[in-house]
Design a protein around this motif. Structure first.
Motif, short mmCIF file in Angstrom:
data_model
loop_
_atom_site.label_atom_id
_atom_site.label_comp_id
_atom_site.label_asym_id
_atom_site.label_seq_id
_atom_site.Cartn_x
_atom_site.Cartn_y
_atom_site.Cartn_z
N ILE A 204 -21.46 -15.21 22.44
CA ILE A 204 -20.11 -15.68 22.77
C ILE A 204 -19.94 -17.17 22.49
CG2 ILE A 204 -19.58 -13.82 24.39
CD1 ILE A 204 -20.23 -15.48 26.69
N ASN A 205 -21.05 -17.88 22.23
CA ASN A 205 -20.95 -19.31 21.92
C ASN A 205 -21.23 -19.62 20.45
OD1 ASN A 205 -20.38 -20.89 24.55
ND2 ASN A 205 -21.88 -19.35 25.14
N ASN A 206 -21.12 -18.61 19.60
CA ASN A 206 -21.28 -18.79 18.15
C ASN A 206 -22.59 -19.44 17.74
OD1 ASN A 206 -18.59 -17.78 17.69
ND2 ASN A 206 -17.87 -19.76 18.46
N LEU A 207 -23.68 -19.01 18.40
CA LEU A 207 -25.00 -19.51 18.06
C LEU A 207 -25.78 -18.39 17.37
CD1 LEU A 207 -25.71 -21.29 21.46
CD2 LEU A 207 -25.18 -22.41 19.27
N LYS A 208 -26.53 -18.76 16.34
CA LYS A 208 -27.32 -17.77 15.61
C LYS A 208 -28.77 -17.75 16.14
CE LYS A 208 -29.28 -16.55 11.21
NZ LYS A 208 -29.22 -16.57 9.77
N PRO A 209 -29.20 -16.63 16.72
CA PRO A 209 -30.58 -16.55 17.24
C PRO A 209 -31.60 -16.59 16.10
CG PRO A 209 -29.21 -14.86 18.21
CD PRO A 209 -28.44 -15.42 17.04
N ILE A 210 -32.67 -17.35 16.34
CA ILE A 210 -33.74 -17.50 15.35
C ILE A 210 -35.04 -16.89 15.88
CG2 ILE A 210 -35.12 -19.21 14.05
CD1 ILE A 210 -32.18 -19.33 13.28
N SER A 211 -35.30 -17.10 17.17
CA SER A 211 -36.60 -16.71 17.73
C SER A 211 -36.49 -16.57 19.24
CB SER A 211 -37.62 -17.79 17.36
OG SER A 211 -38.87 -17.52 17.94
N ILE A 212 -37.21 -15.60 19.80
CA ILE A 212 -37.14 -15.36 21.25
C ILE A 212 -38.54 -15.07 21.80
CG2 ILE A 212 -36.69 -12.86 20.99
CD1 ILE A 212 -34.79 -13.09 23.43
N ALA A 213 -38.78 -15.51 23.03
CA ALA A 213 -40.04 -15.17 23.71
C ALA A 213 -39.82 -15.22 25.22
CB ALA A 213 -41.16 -16.13 23.31
N GLU A 214 -40.58 -14.39 25.94
CA GLU A 214 -40.49 -14.35 27.40
C GLU A 214 -41.89 -14.42 27.99
OE1 GLU A 214 -37.93 -11.27 29.22
OE2 GLU A 214 -37.13 -10.95 27.21
#
Ligand SMILES: [Zn+2]
Ligand SMILES: [Zn+2]
Length: 253
Positions: A204-214
């Motif tokens: 919803i904030n027009n950001l492009k995801p590149i990488s995720i970790a938890e």
């Protein structure tokens, strides 16, 4: 850092629209997670940056070492429209009763809307519980009222789930029920993990995801399957059935 250590991490879900699995890599986010861990270790607080002076005791991590147990934390590395890197951070569910904390992406639903339904529900559940306690266990009346309480409780959960709406990277919005691919029912707590909070905020904030970790932070879980500082894939029961829809469209940004 030995990259092979994290080879088995997976943040993905099957998308029924594209008929394929969407996923994100972890490497970049892992580096930022190590920074966050260092901060949690040094300050014993989830107040970030300029908020270090914040004295709200609820921000401390002390409770994560109590019998209540630890919490999952997540980072989503994104790019804004100008190609600048943006780091999003999330804690799972609530932290010491706090739903939203500055510096962390917000919860998917409004605390006020959620609590209103819970409180309204309690007005129906509590009298039933009291009544059940006065009835002879396993009598016909008892069985009837236990069933009635179950049905009331199911309705409350359905109402709570209706509050959740998730947006993907094609700007499509869906209710949890419509986005969830496992049609055997939505487990409690779905939508409250780090990954859905992070991805929804990015979308919803027009950001492009590149990488995720938890990763997990706090006292080792009694079963020993959650260890402080260890990385975990998105959960199979609540997140994976949501992530297919939620990650849809990232590749086309
Ligand atoms: Zn999850
Ligand atoms: Zn898709």
């Amino acid at each position: 850092m030995n990259k092979n250590v994290h080879q088995d991490l997976s943040y993905s879900g099957f998308c029924q629209t594209c008929n394929k699995t969407h996923s994100l890599p972890s490497e970049k986010a892992i580096a930022y997670c190590y920074d966050l861990m260092a901060q949690l270790r040094a300050h014993c607080s989830i107040a970030l940056f300029d908020q270090k002076e914040n004295t709200d005791l609820r921000l401390t991590t002390a409770n994560l070492y109590s019998s209540q147990g630890g919490e999952m934390f997540g980072i989503l590395v994104c790019e804004d429209a100008n190609g600048n890197e943006v780091i999003l951070r999330a804690f799972s569910s609530t932290h010491n009763g706090l739903w939203n904390i500055e510096g962390w992406v917000p919860h998917l639903v409004s605390e006020n809307d959620f609590m209103q339904i819970v409180e309204k529900g309690n007005l129906k559940i509590h009298p039933l519980t009291n009544l059940i306690q006065t009835l002879e266990k396993n009598s016909d009346d008892w069985k009837l009222k236990v069933e009635e309480r179950k049905s009331v409780s199911r309705k409350i959960h359905a109402e709570l789930f209706e509050l959740y709406e998730v947006t993907n990277f094609k700007k499509e919005k869906r209710s949890l029920a419509d986005a969830f691919t496992n049609k055997n029912g939505i487990p409690n707590g779905t939508g409250d993990c780090c990954a859905p909070k992070l991805l929804n905020y990015a979308a919803i904030n027009n950001l492009k995801p590149i990488s995720i970790a938890e990763f997990y932070w706090g006292r080792t879980s009694p079963s020993g399957d959650k260890i402080e500082g260890k990385f975990y894939s998105s959960c199979t029961d609540k997140c994976q059935p949501l992530l297919g829809f939620m990650m849809c469209g990232i590749k086309d940004l």
